[in-house]
Write a protein that holds these residues in place. Structure first.
Motif, PDB file in Angstrom:
ATOM      1  N   MET A 180       0.836  -1.199   0.000  1.00  0.00           N
ATOM      2  CA  MET A 180       0.000   0.000   0.000  1.00  0.00           C
ATOM      3  C   MET A 180       0.874   1.252   0.000  1.00  0.00           C
ATOM      4  N   ILE A 181       2.016   1.176   0.671  1.00  0.00           N
ATOM      5  CA  ILE A 181       2.933   2.310   0.654  1.00  0.00           C
ATOM      6  C   ILE A 181       3.602   2.415  -0.715  1.00  0.00           C
ATOM      7  N   ASP A 182       3.832   1.256  -1.344  1.00  0.00           N
ATOM      8  CA  ASP A 182       4.444   1.265  -2.675  1.00  0.00           C
ATOM      9  C   ASP A 182       3.498   1.788  -3.749  1.00  0.00           C
ATOM     10  N   GLY A 183       2.204   1.907  -3.440  1.00  0.00           N
ATOM     11  CA  GLY A 183       1.315   2.484  -4.445  1.00  0.00           C
ATOM     12  C   GLY A 183       0.074   1.665  -4.768  1.00  0.00           C
ATOM     13  N   ASN A 184      -0.165   0.588  -4.035  1.00  0.00           N
ATOM     14  CA  ASN A 184      -1.390  -0.187  -4.256  1.00  0.00           C
ATOM     15  C   ASN A 184      -2.523   0.310  -3.367  1.00  0.00           C
ATOM     16  N   THR A 185      -3.771   0.167  -3.827  1.00  0.00           N
ATOM     17  CA  THR A 185      -4.883   0.247  -2.882  1.00  0.00           C
ATOM     18  C   THR A 185      -4.889  -1.074  -2.144  1.00  0.00           C
TER      19      THR A 185
ATOM     20  N   GLY C  64       3.669  20.428   3.415  1.00  0.00           N
ATOM     21  CA  GLY C  64       2.658  21.464   3.447  1.00  0.00           C
ATOM     22  C   GLY C  64       1.260  21.008   3.084  1.00  0.00           C
ATOM     23  N   THR C  65       1.077  19.732   2.743  1.00  0.00           N
ATOM     24  CA  THR C  65      -0.243  19.216   2.396  1.00  0.00           C
ATOM     25  C   THR C  65      -0.768  18.362   3.534  1.00  0.00           C
ATOM     26  N   VAL C  66      -1.978  18.657   3.976  1.00  0.00           N
ATOM     27  CA  VAL C  66      -2.562  17.817   5.011  1.00  0.00           C
ATOM     28  C   VAL C  66      -2.877  16.456   4.399  1.00  0.00           C
ATOM     29  N   VAL C  67      -2.368  15.389   5.019  1.00  0.00           N
ATOM     30  CA  VAL C  67      -2.518  14.061   4.419  1.00  0.00           C
ATOM     31  C   VAL C  67      -3.503  13.183   5.174  1.00  0.00           C
ATOM     32  N   ASN C  68      -4.170  13.737   6.164  1.00  0.00           N
ATOM     33  CA  ASN C  68      -5.104  12.946   6.984  1.00  0.00           C
ATOM     34  C   ASN C  68      -5.988  12.013   6.159  1.00  0.00           C
ATOM     35  N   GLU C  69      -6.492  12.556   5.029  1.00  0.00           N
ATOM     36  CA  GLU C  69      -7.487  11.799   4.262  1.00  0.00           C
ATOM     37  C   GLU C  69      -6.864  11.027   3.113  1.00  0.00           C
ATOM     38  N   LEU C  70      -5.544  11.084   2.981  1.00  0.00           N
ATOM     39  CA  LEU C  70      -4.918  10.415   1.839  1.00  0.00           C
ATOM     40  C   LEU C  70      -4.578   8.963   2.171  1.00  0.00           C
ATOM     41  N   GLN C  71      -4.735   8.099   1.156  1.00  0.00           N
ATOM     42  CA  GLN C  71      -4.317   6.708   1.303  1.00  0.00           C
ATOM     43  C   GLN C  71      -2.790   6.673   1.342  1.00  0.00           C
ATOM     44  N   PRO C  72      -2.214   5.605   1.932  1.00  0.00           N
ATOM     45  CA  PRO C  72      -0.753   5.507   1.991  1.00  0.00           C
ATOM     46  C   PRO C  72      -0.122   5.721   0.614  1.00  0.00           C
ATOM     47  N   LYS C  73      -0.755   5.148  -0.412  1.00  0.00           N
ATOM     48  CA  LYS C  73      -0.143   5.199  -1.740  1.00  0.00           C
ATOM     49  C   LYS C  73      -0.062   6.613  -2.288  1.00  0.00           C
ATOM     50  N   ASP C  74      -0.916   7.511  -1.776  1.00  0.00           N
ATOM     51  CA  ASP C  74      -0.932   8.879  -2.294  1.00  0.00           C
ATOM     52  C   ASP C  74      -0.077   9.823  -1.470  1.00  0.00           C
ATOM     53  N   ARG C  75       0.658   9.304  -0.479  1.00  0.00           N
ATOM     54  CA  ARG C  75       1.422  10.194   0.385  1.00  0.00           C
ATOM     55  C   ARG C  75       2.865  10.364  -0.053  1.00  0.00           C
ATOM     56  N   ASP C  76       3.283   9.527  -1.021  1.00  0.00           N
ATOM     57  CA  ASP C  76       4.644   9.590  -1.539  1.00  0.00           C
ATOM     58  C   ASP C  76       5.690   9.451  -0.430  1.00  0.00           C
TER      59      ASP C  76
END
Lengths: 283, 313, 369
Positions: A180-185, C64-76
């Protein structure tokens, strides 16, 4: 010297009785199957006169030839392959999803759903035949392979789910978190990372459901009335009822029907033990 | 940084579709829903419908049937001697089969838990009976018990167990042994597989520690193996009891409840009522009673276990 | 690379509060170590930054971006797990390229990135192996490599070295430090090992019971621990503690009276009244063994001599309390004999026993007025 002598005698005695008991179990397990085979290759005219001999004086394949060429058996067999194969696939898919949810999520109502699944393992299925018939008939799902597949899938999902869950329990959570950290849902991680790792579990579940669906007689008998949608257990019974009972042919058909189920089971039984072990370690 | 930044970044959250918390909450239900829909539609609804039949007069060949009869079926049940006999037979059938399936299954699992030449082949072979369709094994065992075509009566005569070869399936006193033996043959693999899995999950260090402490094989079995197996044994015994009590296939195929109803168990009695007499109302009432009895059994086993583990700790 | 802000972040499971309002600013390129005993909430905080745990309240922002609502994959972000979490069915190269492939990076770019990183970590010869065929140390490197290839906004480490043996752990410590200097990546590193915290961190965040106890550079934390918890957790062998009451001798000297009547001199502290219950803290290296009572020594009974190679640790009891003394000598006192020990007045820490907080030394002027 005497000490080692003693221990080696004890060891011999131990392994002797070990192998003896193993042999007893193997014979007990295989003898009835052997008898089935024996009857199926015994020509009809000596079926009764040589009934209790361990091996008939003459053997013939005529029963097999008849079953394969003169009877509806190949058709029943095909129906059974379709029904059992589809049931196994659909059940395993559904059970994998549910088992994964049971293994990875804590959610409201989980206990109730688990309890519901346990209770379904408890009732006499006989009492469901008439109601199921009543529900399926207006949908045109009686006397059809699709109807049988739906019913078998529902019956097998609970146990298959618990089986799949125990396989998932054996796989560390870190793996899908890494994915999931690598980019998967989460669902992609389940499909791309977790499912491939549970292939033995999938195989075990497929095999288990396949053999269960392959053997089912009661619902096949009650929900299907036409020849064209009959599965082989029903067809096998027709050897008893329609003609004068032809045991040789029936046993030949039985042996033929046994082959796919046994092959499947031989392939998966190792994973079945593995899967249950993985679950046991966790629980 | 507070609200200022958060409102400033709101578009980011919207882009992600529905909120993370919301998707987190519904996600497990998405996974579970296919199974749930199927079980409710094909098992739970028919079960409720079936239970409602127990209070109605439903006979397939009688066009005037279908009316509500209240508890008439249950009242009839109390004085139905055949049903009461079937209850006793069910207990006999269930515990007779279970005892041997479990005992022999445990022995087999212990034997297979050792490393020996050909172990994998043996394991595959002894588990095979589980894959055999039950009605086929029923037919086959009935055949083997028949003195004309089967070897078993002759063997039993040579062993002195019988005066002369006869079919035990046609002797009301002995007939139940036929399906029970077939059931033992069919059921050993289930216990062997689950117990073997449990045995293999016992950490090997425990045995090493115990043998260093001077425990004999027997003491190790009692102080390590059995306690570790106990949870598996408890749950499989309970599930299997219920399963066997409901399992009529072998009896229907081998004896059809006879001779003289001596092998009629409740499950096969339901089958007879429903499909031979076509009296679905009465059959459903029997099934409801059986379901209640089995539920009560399961709950009391669970309660007993809980009480025992509580006193332990 | 990016900064990370954590603002009043709370986490509770039902009625149980695991984190009670965490505030932390991590600047761009900083190497932060979260340290604390197990159950202190450090891993939970890390997983909240990663997006693996929901944030009950408060906000976490990355760049600078609030990530509360982001999935792990979208947090880079990239994470190295304690178990390494390598995909068992993929080769080393596939493991490392998985994230890039998901981002639809061009094939050549991926293989360039992988060979570059493999070079740095010495994995070039292992690229076609499966994780099963690697040693613990190699797996650890692959897990690092998998994180590095992605060039993420931040690296998160969850006790990545705790499955390695002591020697390898020491080696990886320096290697991770060097990598960080080379990549300049913002890093959050969770560990329960205070040596890892001391050696690796730009700043240490000491946590206990879901609360940040102190944030500071390793030296700051070691030399000026904010409270008894931090003082006892950081440093090995651990700090010695003695309880007593505060006494003022004159403008430049104060003392702590122990239960057996002995007096230990300390610098005067602000905010302490005579008679106040005080916990005195002295690191083993700030206690010395002296010839006799005349040189200001207190008699202490020898319990155990523990040679550690470079140095020796002498265990004694003073006023019924165990005390450890660090010495570079090779003492050979018999057990149960008495020696005299002296405390380095300038290095002694004074804590208020009731609040467990550090009482900083006051300057002379402060006392006079």
């Amino acid at each position: 010297m005497t000490l080692t002598g003693q221990t080696s005698t004890r060891k011999l005695l131990y392994w002797g009785s070990h192998y003896l008991m193993i042999a007893a179990f193997v014979i007990f397990a295989l003898f009835p199957l052997y008898w089935l085979l024996k009857v199926s290759v015994t020509p009809n005219d000596i079926l009764y006169t040589e009934g209790v001999r361990l091996w008939p004086s003459r053997t013939s394949w005529e029963n097999y030839a008849f079953v394969l060429t003169q009877s509806n058996f190949p058709h029943y067999f095909l129906n059974s392959v379709i029904v059992s194969g589809t049931t196994a696939l659909v059940t395993t898919l559904i059970a994998a999803l549910t088992g994964y949810a049971f293994s990875r999520f804590a959610f409201r109502g989980k206990v109730i759903i688990v309890a519901l699944m346990l209770i379904t393992q408890m009732f006499p299925l006989v009492m469901l035949i008439a109601p199921i018939f009543k529900i399926l008939a207006p949908l045109g799902l009686t006397d059809s392979l699709t109807g049988l597949i739906i019913v078998y899938t529902a019956f097998n999902v609970p146990f298959a789910t618990f089986l799949m869950q125990s396989f998932f329990d054996g796989i560390p959570k870190d793996l899908e978190e890494a994915a999931m950290i690598d980019g998967n849902t989460r669902f992609e991680a389940f499909r791309a990372i977790i499912l491939p790792l549970t292939l033995p579990g999938v195989a075990a579940t497929l095999g288990f459901v396949f053999t269960a669906a392959w053997s089912e007689l009661l619902f096949a008998l009650m929900l299907v009335s036409s020849e064209s949608a009959s599965t082989f257990p029903v067809g096998l019974l027709s050897f008893v009822s329609k003609f004068s009972v032809d045991f040789g042919q029936m046993m030949a058909a039985g042996v033929l029907a046994l082959v796919p189920a046994c092959l499947f089971f031989l392939l998966i039984q190792r994973y079945l033990v593995q899967g249950l072990t993985a679950g046991a370690v966790k629980g | 940084m507070n609200t200022g930044t958060q409102t400033g970044k709101l578009p980011v959250e919207r882009r992600g579709g529905f909120s993370r918390k919301f998707s987190g909450i519904i996600e497990p239900y998405l996974y579970v829903s296919p199974a749930l829909v199927l079980i409710i539609a094909v098992m739970l609804m028919p079960l409720i419908l079936g239970l409602s039949y127990a209070f109605r007069d439903i006979r397939i060949l009688n066009p005037f049937s279908g009316g509500f009869v209240g508890t008439a079926h249950f009242e009839a049940l109390i004085s139905d001697q055949a049903f009461l006999d079937a209850l006793a037979n069910t207990a006999w059938w269930t515990f007779g089969s279970l005892l041997f399936q479990f005992g022999l299954g445990l022995v087999l699992a212990l034997l297979l838990n050792r490393q020996f030449l050909g172990r994998r082949l043996v394991q595959a072979l002894v588990f095979l009976p589980w894959a055999v369709p039950t009605f086929l094994s029923g037919l086959n065992w009935a055949w083997m018990f028949n003195p004309v075509v089967g070897p078993l009566p002759h063997w039993m005569t040579s062993l002195g167990l019988m005066a002369e070869p006869f079919n035990i399936l046609s002797d009301p006193d002995l007939a139940m042994w036929g399906p029970i033996i077939a059931n033992i043959w069919f059921g050993i693999p289930f216990f062997a597989i689950t117990l073997l899995a449990a045995l293999q999950s016992i950490p090997k260090e425990l045995y090493e520690a115990a043998s260093i402490d001077g425990a004999t094989t027997r003491q190790q079995f009692i102080s390590i193996t059995l306690p570790f197996l106990a949870p598996t044994i408890a749950i499989t015994l309970m599930l299997r009891t219920i399963w066997i009590a409901n399992f009529a296939d072998l009896i229907v195929v081998m004896t059809n409840g006879g001779p003289a109803d001596s092998t009629q168990i409740v499950a096969s009695y339901i089958f007879t009522q429903a499909f031979r007499r076509l009296d679905f109302g009465y059959a459903s009432a029997i099934a409801a009673v059986l379901l209640v009895l089995l539920l009560a059994y399961a709950l009391s086993v669970i309660a007993l276990r809980r009480a025992m583990t509580h006193t332990d700790s | 690379m990016a900064s990370i802000q954590i603002e009043n972040a709370r986490k509770s499971y039902g009625a149980v509060d695991v984190l009670h309002g965490i505030d932390l600013n991590i600047s761009d390129g900083e190497f932060i170590v979260l340290v604390g005993p197990s159950g202190c909430g450090k891993s939970t905080l890390l997983r909240m930054i990663a997006g693996l745990e929901d944030i009950t309240s408060g906000a976490i922002s990355i760049a600078g971006t609030v990530v509360n609502e982001l999935q792990p994959k979208d947090r880079d972000i990239a994470m190295v797990f304690q178990s390494y979490a390598l995909y068992p069915h993929m080769s080393v190269a596939e493991n490392m390229s998985y994230a890039l492939a998901l981002r639809k990076t061009a094939k050549e770019k991926i293989s360039d990135a992988i060979s570059g990183v493999a070079e740095i970590l010495g994995l070039t010869a292992l690229l076609d192996r499966r994780p099963k065929a690697l040693s613990g140390g190699q797996r650890q490197r692959v897990a690092m490599g998998r994180a590095i290839v992605r060039k993420p906004q931040a690296f998160l480490f969850d006790e990545p070295l705790s499955n390695l043996d002591a020697r390898l752990r020491e080696q990886m410590r320096t290697e991770i430090r060097k990598l960080h200097r080379r990549l300049g990546a913002t890093s959050v590193y969770v560990t329960h090992d205070q040596i890892e915290a001391m050696t690796m961190a730009d700043r240490i965040v000491a946590m206990h019971d879901g609360i940040i106890q102190q944030v500071g550079s390793p030296v700051e934390i070691y030399d000026r621990p904010a409270n008894i918890f931090v003082a006892s957790f950081i440093g090995s062998p651990a700090m010695n503690f003695l309880e007593g009451s505060y006494e003022i001798a004159d403008a430049t000297t104060a003392g702590i009276r122990l239960s057996d009547g002995a007096l230990i001199s300390v610098l005067p502290v602000a905010d302490a009244k005579p008679g106040q219950a005080i916990t005195l803290g002295a690191r083993p290296e700030h206690i010395s063994i002296v010839a006799d009572a005349q040189s200001g020594g207190l008699p202490a009974k020898v319990e155990l001599i523990e040679p550690m190679g470079l140095s020796t640790l002498v265990h004694v009891t003073l006023a019924g309390k165990p005390i450890k003394i660090f010495t570079m000598d090779r003492p050979d006192y018999p057990v149960d004999s008495f020696i005299h020990i002296a405390f380095d007045m300038a290095k002694i820490h004074v804590f208020d026993t009731a609040s467990e907080k550090r009482l900083p030394p006051a300057n002379a002027a402060g006392i006079l007025t």
